[in-house]
Motif scaffolding. Sequence first.
Motif, PDB file in Angstrom:
ATOM      1  N   UNK A 197       0.830  -1.166   0.000  1.00 32.07           N
ATOM      2  CA  UNK A 197       0.000   0.000   0.000  1.00 32.07           C
ATOM      3  C   UNK A 197       0.884   1.241   0.000  1.00 32.07           C
ATOM      4  N   UNK A 198       0.521   2.212  -0.776  1.00 31.46           N
ATOM      5  CA  UNK A 198       1.296   3.445  -0.897  1.00 31.46           C
ATOM      6  C   UNK A 198       0.804   4.475   0.104  1.00 31.46           C
ATOM      7  N   UNK A 199       1.751   5.146   0.748  1.00 33.16           N
ATOM      8  CA  UNK A 199       1.400   6.219   1.656  1.00 33.16           C
ATOM      9  C   UNK A 199       1.428   7.528   0.877  1.00 33.16           C
ATOM     10  N   UNK A 200       0.256   8.042   0.517  1.00 32.19           N
ATOM     11  CA  UNK A 200       0.161   9.255  -0.280  1.00 32.19           C
ATOM     12  C   UNK A 200       0.531  10.507   0.504  1.00 32.19           C
ATOM     13  N   UNK A 201       0.598  10.427   1.802  1.00 32.34           N
ATOM     14  CA  UNK A 201       0.912  11.594   2.613  1.00 32.34           C
ATOM     15  C   UNK A 201       2.372  12.002   2.509  1.00 32.34           C
ATOM     16  N   UNK A 202       3.203  11.161   1.898  1.00 32.46           N
ATOM     17  CA  UNK A 202       4.626  11.489   1.801  1.00 32.46           C
ATOM     18  C   UNK A 202       4.929  12.416   0.639  1.00 32.46           C
ATOM     19  N   UNK A 203       3.975  12.685  -0.218  1.00 32.16           N
ATOM     20  CA  UNK A 203       4.179  13.536  -1.388  1.00 32.16           C
ATOM     21  C   UNK A 203       3.384  14.827  -1.242  1.00 32.16           C
ATOM     22  N   UNK A 204       4.007  15.921  -0.792  1.00 31.04           N
ATOM     23  CA  UNK A 204       3.262  17.171  -0.618  1.00 31.04           C
ATOM     24  C   UNK A 204       2.579  17.654  -1.891  1.00 31.04           C
ATOM     25  N   UNK A 205       3.230  17.542  -3.049  1.00 37.79           N
ATOM     26  CA  UNK A 205       2.620  18.002  -4.302  1.00 37.79           C
ATOM     27  C   UNK A 205       1.397  17.157  -4.644  1.00 37.79           C
ATOM     28  N   UNK A 206       1.500  15.860  -4.432  1.00 39.97           N
ATOM     29  CA  UNK A 206       0.370  14.971  -4.707  1.00 39.97           C
ATOM     30  C   UNK A 206      -0.768  15.278  -3.741  1.00 39.97           C
ATOM     31  N   UNK A 207      -0.430  15.518  -2.507  1.00 34.85           N
ATOM     32  CA  UNK A 207      -1.438  15.873  -1.501  1.00 34.85           C
ATOM     33  C   UNK A 207      -2.161  17.166  -1.870  1.00 34.85           C
ATOM     34  N   UNK A 208      -1.413  18.161  -2.314  1.00 28.30           N
ATOM     35  CA  UNK A 208      -2.021  19.437  -2.700  1.00 28.30           C
ATOM     36  C   UNK A 208      -2.942  19.250  -3.902  1.00 28.30           C
ATOM     37  N   UNK A 209      -2.504  18.443  -4.871  1.00 25.26           N
ATOM     38  CA  UNK A 209      -3.348  18.191  -6.034  1.00 25.26           C
ATOM     39  C   UNK A 209      -4.611  17.422  -5.628  1.00 25.26           C
ATOM     40  N   UNK A 210      -4.460  16.474  -4.725  1.00 28.56           N
ATOM     41  CA  UNK A 210      -5.619  15.727  -4.230  1.00 28.56           C
ATOM     42  C   UNK A 210      -6.625  16.674  -3.569  1.00 28.56           C
ATOM     43  N   UNK A 211      -6.134  17.604  -2.751  1.00 27.45           N
ATOM     44  CA  UNK A 211      -7.023  18.581  -2.115  1.00 27.45           C
ATOM     45  C   UNK A 211      -7.747  19.428  -3.160  1.00 27.45           C
ATOM     46  N   UNK A 212      -7.050  19.811  -4.222  1.00 24.21           N
ATOM     47  CA  UNK A 212      -7.670  20.572  -5.296  1.00 24.21           C
ATOM     48  C   UNK A 212      -8.777  19.786  -5.977  1.00 24.21           C
ATOM     49  N   UNK A 213      -8.500  18.520  -6.285  1.00 16.95           N
ATOM     50  CA  UNK A 213      -9.531  17.664  -6.888  1.00 16.95           C
ATOM     51  C   UNK A 213     -10.728  17.502  -5.950  1.00 16.95           C
ATOM     52  N   UNK A 214     -10.457  17.290  -4.682  1.00 16.56           N
ATOM     53  CA  UNK A 214     -11.545  17.102  -3.715  1.00 16.56           C
ATOM     54  C   UNK A 214     -12.395  18.369  -3.589  1.00 16.56           C
ATOM     55  N   UNK A 215     -11.747  19.534  -3.621  1.00 15.81           N
ATOM     56  CA  UNK A 215     -12.492  20.798  -3.560  1.00 15.81           C
ATOM     57  C   UNK A 215     -13.394  20.928  -4.787  1.00 15.81           C
ATOM     58  N   UNK A 216     -12.855  20.643  -5.960  1.00 11.92           N
ATOM     59  CA  UNK A 216     -13.650  20.736  -7.186  1.00 11.92           C
ATOM     60  C   UNK A 216     -14.805  19.743  -7.171  1.00 11.92           C
ATOM     61  N   UNK A 217     -14.558  18.530  -6.724  1.00 13.53           N
ATOM     62  CA  UNK A 217     -15.636  17.532  -6.687  1.00 13.53           C
ATOM     63  C   UNK A 217     -16.711  17.909  -5.673  1.00 13.53           C
ATOM     64  N   UNK A 218     -16.310  18.497  -4.564  1.00 15.63           N
ATOM     65  CA  UNK A 218     -17.284  18.933  -3.565  1.00 15.63           C
ATOM     66  C   UNK A 218     -18.187  20.026  -4.135  1.00 15.63           C
ATOM     67  N   UNK A 219     -17.592  20.989  -4.835  1.00 15.04           N
ATOM     68  CA  UNK A 219     -18.380  22.056  -5.446  1.00 15.04           C
ATOM     69  C   UNK A 219     -19.254  21.483  -6.559  1.00 15.04           C
ATOM     70  N   UNK A 220     -18.725  20.547  -7.346  1.00 13.20           N
ATOM     71  CA  UNK A 220     -19.517  19.925  -8.412  1.00 13.20           C
ATOM     72  C   UNK A 220     -20.738  19.219  -7.832  1.00 13.20           C
TER      73      UNK A 220
END
Length: 114
Positions: free
Chosen positions: A1-24
Motif C-alpha cells: 500500500x502506498x502512503x500518499x501523505x509522503x508527497x506534498x505536491x500529490x497531496x495538494x493536487x488531491x485537495x484541489x480535486x476534492x475541492x472541485x468535486x465537492x463544489x460539483x
Amino acid sequence: MTNHDTEPAVDAQRRGHMAAMSVAEHLLDISPIMPSDVKTACAAFEVDKPSIDLFFYNSPEGVRALADVLGVDATAAPHSESDSRTFTSMQAMVSGVPVRAWSLGGPGSEAVSR
C-alpha cells in the motif's frame, strides 16, 4: 500500500480535486436542470487552481437556470463567424473554485443575452 501523505505536491493536487468535486456535487444539488457532462480538473502544475466545467447538451435554458441560481449572468452569442449556432455560457466562482457552464444550440438558435 502506498502512503500518499509522503508527497506534498500529490497531496495538494488531491485537495484541489476534492475541492472541485465537492463544489460539483453542490452544483448538481442546486441546478434546476441537470447538465449532460460535469468535468473537474486540477492540473499537477496548478494544484491551487481546481476548476469545473458543466456542459448542457442543447440546453441553453440549463445554463441560464444555473446562472440564475448562482446570481450571475449568462451570455449568448453566435458560436463563430462560420457557425451560427448559439453558444450560451456562464462563469462563476463557487467556494473559491471557478465554474463554467455552457451549451451550444442547434442551427438557427437565437443569439441573445439575458
